[in-house]
Design a protein around this motif. Structure first.
Motif, PDB file in Angstrom:
ATOM      1  N   TYR A   8       0.677  -1.072   0.100  1.00  0.00           N
ATOM      2  CA  TYR A   8       0.154  -0.106  -0.050  1.00  0.00           C
ATOM      3  C   TYR A   8       0.887   1.216  -0.080  1.00  0.00           C
ATOM      4  CZ  TYR A   8      -4.140   2.925   0.993  1.00  0.00           C
ATOM      5  OH  TYR A   8      -5.077   4.051   1.106  1.00  0.00           O
ATOM      6  N   ALA A   9       0.754   2.020  -0.965  1.00  0.00           N
ATOM      7  CA  ALA A   9       1.768   2.920  -1.236  1.00  0.00           C
ATOM      8  C   ALA A   9       1.641   4.077  -0.311  1.00  0.00           C
ATOM      9  CB  ALA A   9       1.788   3.692  -2.510  1.00  0.00           C
ATOM     10  N   GLY A  10       2.385   4.944   0.232  1.00  0.00           N
ATOM     11  CA  GLY A  10       2.422   5.823   1.141  1.00  0.00           C
ATOM     12  C   GLY A  10       2.267   7.048   0.571  1.00  0.00           C
ATOM     13  N   ALA A  48       5.432  -6.799  10.338  1.00  0.00           N
ATOM     14  CA  ALA A  48       4.979  -7.031   8.992  1.00  0.00           C
ATOM     15  C   ALA A  48       5.677  -6.076   7.847  1.00  0.00           C
ATOM     16  CB  ALA A  48       3.542  -7.242   8.379  1.00  0.00           C
ATOM     17  N   GLY A  49       7.042  -5.590   8.510  1.00  0.00           N
ATOM     18  CA  GLY A  49       7.663  -4.775   7.589  1.00  0.00           C
ATOM     19  C   GLY A  49       7.896  -5.445   5.925  1.00  0.00           C
ATOM     20  N   ALA A  50       8.057  -4.632   5.333  1.00  0.00           N
ATOM     21  CA  ALA A  50       8.050  -5.022   3.726  1.00  0.00           C
ATOM     22  C   ALA A  50       9.482  -5.866   3.549  1.00  0.00           C
ATOM     23  CB  ALA A  50       8.012  -4.147   2.692  1.00  0.00           C
ATOM     24  N   GLY A  51      10.356  -5.103   4.127  1.00  0.00           N
ATOM     25  CA  GLY A  51      11.883  -5.892   3.992  1.00  0.00           C
ATOM     26  C   GLY A  51      12.092  -7.024   4.537  1.00  0.00           C
ATOM     27  N   SER A  52      11.148  -7.186   6.022  1.00  0.00           N
ATOM     28  CA  SER A  52      11.245  -8.541   6.498  1.00  0.00           C
ATOM     29  C   SER A  52      10.646  -9.367   5.743  1.00  0.00           C
ATOM     30  CB  SER A  52      10.625  -8.133   7.995  1.00  0.00           C
ATOM     31  OG  SER A  52      11.720  -7.421   8.596  1.00  0.00           O
ATOM     32  N   ILE A  53       9.622  -9.029   5.325  1.00  0.00           N
ATOM     33  CA  ILE A  53       8.733 -10.040   4.409  1.00  0.00           C
ATOM     34  C   ILE A  53       9.456 -10.555   3.184  1.00  0.00           C
ATOM     35  CG2 ILE A  53       6.665 -10.219   3.150  1.00  0.00           C
ATOM     36  CD1 ILE A  53       5.226  -8.857   4.849  1.00  0.00           C
ATOM     37  N   HIS A  90      12.345 -18.649   2.441  1.00  0.00           N
ATOM     38  CA  HIS A  90      11.327 -19.647   2.427  1.00  0.00           C
ATOM     39  C   HIS A  90      11.044 -20.132   3.947  1.00  0.00           C
ATOM     40  CE1 HIS A  90      13.326 -21.444  -1.572  1.00  0.00           C
ATOM     41  NE2 HIS A  90      12.955 -20.260  -1.508  1.00  0.00           N
ATOM     42  N   LYS A  91      10.880 -18.958   4.660  1.00  0.00           N
ATOM     43  CA  LYS A  91      10.542 -19.266   6.365  1.00  0.00           C
ATOM     44  C   LYS A  91       9.372 -19.134   6.618  1.00  0.00           C
ATOM     45  CE  LYS A  91      14.794 -20.044   7.683  1.00  0.00           C
ATOM     46  NZ  LYS A  91      15.040 -21.301   8.534  1.00  0.00           N
ATOM     47  N   PRO A  92       8.616 -20.124   7.314  1.00  0.00           N
ATOM     48  CA  PRO A  92       7.262 -20.034   7.858  1.00  0.00           C
ATOM     49  C   PRO A  92       7.263 -18.733   8.794  1.00  0.00           C
ATOM     50  CG  PRO A  92       8.071 -22.225   8.025  1.00  0.00           C
ATOM     51  CD  PRO A  92       9.211 -21.401   7.542  1.00  0.00           C
ATOM     52  N   VAL A  93       6.237 -18.111   8.769  1.00  0.00           N
ATOM     53  CA  VAL A  93       6.170 -16.641   9.522  1.00  0.00           C
ATOM     54  C   VAL A  93       4.484 -16.593  10.284  1.00  0.00           C
ATOM     55  CG1 VAL A  93       5.804 -15.440   7.754  1.00  0.00           C
ATOM     56  CG2 VAL A  93       6.889 -14.396   9.759  1.00  0.00           C
ATOM     57  N   VAL A  94       5.005 -16.221  11.542  1.00  0.00           N
ATOM     58  CA  VAL A  94       3.552 -15.691  12.093  1.00  0.00           C
ATOM     59  C   VAL A  94       3.701 -13.985  12.153  1.00  0.00           C
ATOM     60  CG1 VAL A  94       2.116 -15.487  14.297  1.00  0.00           C
ATOM     61  CG2 VAL A  94       3.370 -17.671  13.544  1.00  0.00           C
ATOM     62  N   LEU A  95       2.784 -13.287  11.389  1.00  0.00           N
ATOM     63  CA  LEU A  95       3.072 -12.006  11.294  1.00  0.00           C
ATOM     64  C   LEU A  95       2.126 -11.260  12.314  1.00  0.00           C
ATOM     65  CD1 LEU A  95       3.265 -11.525   7.468  1.00  0.00           C
ATOM     66  CD2 LEU A  95       5.291 -11.272   9.103  1.00  0.00           C
ATOM     67  N   VAL A  96       2.788 -10.214  12.808  1.00  0.00           N
ATOM     68  CA  VAL A  96       2.107  -9.264  13.999  1.00  0.00           C
ATOM     69  C   VAL A  96       1.907  -7.821  13.519  1.00  0.00           C
ATOM     70  CG1 VAL A  96       1.571  -8.641  16.284  1.00  0.00           C
ATOM     71  CG2 VAL A  96       2.600 -11.002  15.769  1.00  0.00           C
ATOM     72  N   PRO A  97       1.338  -7.694  12.545  1.00  0.00           N
ATOM     73  CA  PRO A  97       1.497  -6.107  11.856  1.00  0.00           C
ATOM     74  C   PRO A  97       1.405  -4.847  12.954  1.00  0.00           C
ATOM     75  CG  PRO A  97      -0.223  -7.351  10.591  1.00  0.00           C
ATOM     76  CD  PRO A  97      -0.100  -8.342  11.916  1.00  0.00           C
ATOM     77  N   ALA A 121       1.931   4.567   8.763  1.00  0.00           N
ATOM     78  CA  ALA A 121       1.119   5.122   8.092  1.00  0.00           C
ATOM     79  C   ALA A 121       0.369   4.238   7.236  1.00  0.00           C
ATOM     80  CB  ALA A 121       1.992   6.128   7.165  1.00  0.00           C
ATOM     81  N   GLU A 122      -1.099   4.731   7.236  1.00  0.00           N
ATOM     82  CA  GLU A 122      -2.166   3.853   6.261  1.00  0.00           C
ATOM     83  C   GLU A 122      -2.313   2.397   6.630  1.00  0.00           C
ATOM     84  OE1 GLU A 122       0.260   5.929   4.138  1.00  0.00           O
ATOM     85  OE2 GLU A 122      -0.819   7.440   4.224  1.00  0.00           O
ATOM     86  N   ASP A 123      -1.702   2.161   7.780  1.00  0.00           N
ATOM     87  CA  ASP A 123      -1.921   0.524   8.291  1.00  0.00           C
ATOM     88  C   ASP A 123      -1.221  -0.182   7.310  1.00  0.00           C
ATOM     89  OD1 ASP A 123      -2.391  -1.375   9.996  1.00  0.00           O
ATOM     90  OD2 ASP A 123      -4.637  -1.777   9.375  1.00  0.00           O
ATOM     91  N   HIS A 124      -0.241   0.325   6.483  1.00  0.00           N
ATOM     92  CA  HIS A 124       0.214  -0.837   5.496  1.00  0.00           C
ATOM     93  C   HIS A 124       0.876  -1.893   5.777  1.00  0.00           C
ATOM     94  CE1 HIS A 124       4.209   1.645   6.462  1.00  0.00           C
ATOM     95  NE2 HIS A 124       4.619   0.497   6.529  1.00  0.00           N
ATOM     96  N   GLN A 125       1.214  -2.255   7.263  1.00  0.00           N
ATOM     97  CA  GLN A 125       1.969  -3.542   7.602  1.00  0.00           C
ATOM     98  C   GLN A 125       0.655  -4.643   7.629  1.00  0.00           C
ATOM     99  OE1 GLN A 125       4.338  -4.182  10.850  1.00  0.00           O
ATOM    100  NE2 GLN A 125       5.935  -2.738  10.345  1.00  0.00           N
ATOM    101  N   THR A 126      -0.413  -4.175   8.030  1.00  0.00           N
ATOM    102  CA  THR A 126      -1.707  -5.095   7.747  1.00  0.00           C
ATOM    103  C   THR A 126      -1.889  -5.627   6.390  1.00  0.00           C
ATOM    104  OG1 THR A 126      -2.605  -4.051   9.890  1.00  0.00           O
ATOM    105  CG2 THR A 126      -4.065  -5.549   8.121  1.00  0.00           C
ATOM    106  N   LYS A 127      -1.769  -4.624   5.679  1.00  0.00           N
ATOM    107  CA  LYS A 127      -1.973  -4.896   4.014  1.00  0.00           C
ATOM    108  C   LYS A 127      -0.998  -5.724   3.515  1.00  0.00           C
ATOM    109  CE  LYS A 127      -4.789  -0.662   3.537  1.00  0.00           C
ATOM    110  NZ  LYS A 127      -4.530  -0.118   4.725  1.00  0.00           N
TER     111      LYS A 127
END
Length: 373
Positions: free
Chosen positions: A130-132, A274-279, A286-293, A298-304
């Motif tokens: 989601y673009a800022g 759920a930062g974009a770089g980490s994802i 290929h790491k299984p992950v549990v994300l906590v946004p 801004a714009e709640d982009h980590q949830t997206k």
């Protein structure tokens, strides 16, 4: 003889902006060792230390973010923005770049806006799904927009978009250690399932509070091991709580993990913001992950960002507000479900774009060369 290339890279604020910026710079230098690269960051922010550590020169702007809760405080922010634009103009005039690259963060706005007004080609690297606001404004003058998610034409002109993915730290993909050696480096036992907990380079309050409250569950599940990066700010209170909980041989706690390649090699499951770089790193490895946004962006982009993976069965998402009651149980049930781990690993691997830094570097060089001709 090729004309010398001069490139400005601007942005920062968090590791999620700095690591991709440095990766792009490194990729440019591999392709064109003669290139001159200057970083422009924000005074007092993390990039002012991390960029010189990576071997590049950086100049800081007196920029600050807008205070969305207390609008009256933004008078000083506007003054800083105007001063930053003047300083950016002076930097560009003196350095004479053929191209300016923006990776997000406070400094990229005034730097790229000023570069565009001065007729210098610009390239934006948008990391999120989601673009800022800043990048949407900068896109009007940008020549190229490098993205990591599908469907970004709803924010940017389609003819400018290039799907590149997000660059990650080069050492992660070049030198992954053996899993058993990695576990030993954290004083943990080979052969046991291991969960890596990271809240970004600055730490994450909810994740830290959840783990602190769940130390008894960690103690009770001695067949599962934990590597926990708290962030510098939270480290004293976390270590205090760990000490009070008694002996925990299945837990390794640190404020900052320097060798992330070893941490990833050791981990069977990751808990993360759920930062974009980490994802992008999780996809590549290929790491299984549990994300906590994080709800504080801004714009709640980590949830997206997180939902873009959940929609493809490539990650599990736990809301920040539900983390303290659900996160540890979900992580423990996932790590003990071999089939689920395999499914998450297989699906997240499909989203990997491995040559991001090189592809972006090639686009930057193309723009710089055409501007220099």
């Amino acid at each position: 003889m090729e004309k010398e290339l001069r490139i400005i890279i601007s942005g920062g604020g968090t590791g999620g902006h700095i690591f991709p910026a440095v990766s792009i710079a490194n990729a440019i230098m591999e392709l064109r060792p003669d290139a001159k690269i200057l970083f422009v960051g924000a005074e007092g922010r993390m990039e002012m230390q991390r960029v010189p550590d990576a071997g590049y020169q950086i100049i800081g702007l007196p920029i600050a973010g807008f205070d969305r809760k207390h609008l009256w405080k933004n008078v000083s922010v506007v003054i800083k923005l105007l001063r930053s634009q003047w300083k950016a103009r002076s930097i560009i005039k003196n350095f004479r770049p053929q191209v300016a690259v923006g990776v997000g963060g406070y400094a990229s706005g005034p730097t790229l806006k000023t570069a565009g007004m001065m007729g210098i080609p610009t390239l934006i690297q948008e990391q999120n799904s989601y673009a800022g606001v800043t990048n949407k404004l900068l896109a009007q003058k940008a020549r190229k927009i490098c993205v990591a998610y599908d469907g970004m034409e709803k924010f940017f002109p389609a003819d400018k978009i290039i799907m590149t993915g997000n660059p990650v730290r080069q050492n992660l993909t070049k030198a992954m250690p053996d899993k058993e050696d990695a576990l030993r480096s954290f004083n943990l036992q080979p052969g046991k399932k291991t969960i890596l907990i990271v809240g970004g380079s600055l730490g994450a309050r909810t994740i830290n509070n959840t783990l602190t409250a769940g130390l008894s569950a960690i103690k009770a599940n001695s067949d599962v091991q934990f590597i926990w990066q708290t962030g510098k700010y939270y480290y004293p209170q976390v270590t205090e709580a760990v000490k009070a909980a008694g002996e925990l041989p299945n837990l390794y706690v640190t404020d900052f993990i320097k060798d992330m390649a070893a941490a990833y090699a050791a981990a069977d499951l990751v808990i993360s913001r759920a930062g974009a770089g980490s994802i992008s790193e999780f996809c590549l490895l290929h790491k299984p992950v549990v994300l906590v946004p994080s709800p504080n962006v801004a714009e709640d982009h980590q949830t997206k960002n997180a939902l873009a993976l959940v929609d493809k069965q490539a990650a599990i998402c736990v809301k920040d507000s539900e983390a303290e009651s659900a996160l540890i149980d979900i992580a423990l049930s996932t790590i003990n479900d071999g089939q689920k781990l395999e499914e998450l690993s297989k699906n997240i691997a499909k989203l990997a774009l491995p040559d991001s830094a090189k592809i972006i570097a090639q686009e930057v060089i193309k723009l710089a060369v055409s501007a220099a001709d």
